[in-house]
Design a protein around this motif. Structure first.
Motif: not given
Length: 199
Positions: A40-41, A47, A64, A66, A75, A109, A127, A129
């Motif tokens: 998850r971003v 991360r 990302w 999506v 976002n 993205f 979104p 990662f």
């Protein structure tokens, strides 16, 4: 946790989504181009774990995934101009667009053309990662086992979608932050003729 996505199976999509909602959770998943790492971003711990698993240079950004452009809007990314046109015409597919966020930073993205991965994105509802599931500097992983073997640690979930064809190409990356779109990596989608037609 291991899940079977071979032969169109959607095993464990809800379970993987639940795992990804845990702080720092990262999953290995197949895409239409390579095996990738996702998380998850909005989770900074995730991360950090992705960078550790890949031995990735912290200066390099993560893209990302999506499920649709609505996830971008939620976002702080509102597509317009050439970026909106390219997204509408070529997504889902092997195309990554680099666009500006509200705060002036940029993000790349992609909407993947992979049914189980799209279902996972919808189930997570935000979104993810995304980056290739290989150690930095090594070849892309085209199998689940190859991906897991290369990583510097253990992912929290693994989805096995079988072998990805050896001739699969990475996504084409187009920078849409300037006056006109610019191809910065040529992948499986050839946009030269289309972009020329826009001039």
């Amino acid at each position: 946790m291991y899940y079977n996505w071979r032969n169109g199976s959607s095993e464990g999509i809800k379970e993987i989504a639940s795992i990804l909602r845990e702080p720092g959770a990262v999953a290995v998943v197949p895409t239409e181009t390579v095996y990738g790492l996702v998380g998850r971003v909005n989770d900074p711990l995730c991360r950090e774990k992705i960078y550790e698993l890949k031995h990735r240079d912290p200066a390099k950004h993560l893209g990302w995934f999506v499920s649709d452009t609505l996830q971008l809007e939620k976002n702080g990314i509102l597509l317009s101009g050439y970026a909106a046109l390219l997204a509408e015409k070529f997504m889902p597919g092997p195309l990554t667009l680099i666009v500006k966020k509200e705060d002036g930073s940029t993000v790349g993205f992609r909407i993947p053309d992979h049914p189980q991965l799209l279902s996972l994105l919808r189930e997570v509802g935000e979104p993810l990662f995304q980056t290739s599931a290989n150690r930095s500097g090594s070849p892309n992983a085209l199998s689940c086992a190859g991906a897991v073997e290369m990583l510097c640690g253990t992912p929290d979930a693994v989805a096995d979608g079988g072998e990805i064809p050896s001739d699969a190409l990475a996504s084409t990356i187009v920078d849409c932050t300037g006056e006109f779109p610019c191809i910065i990596r040529q992948g499986g989608l050839n946009l030269d003729e289309f972009l020329q037609s826009l001039r």
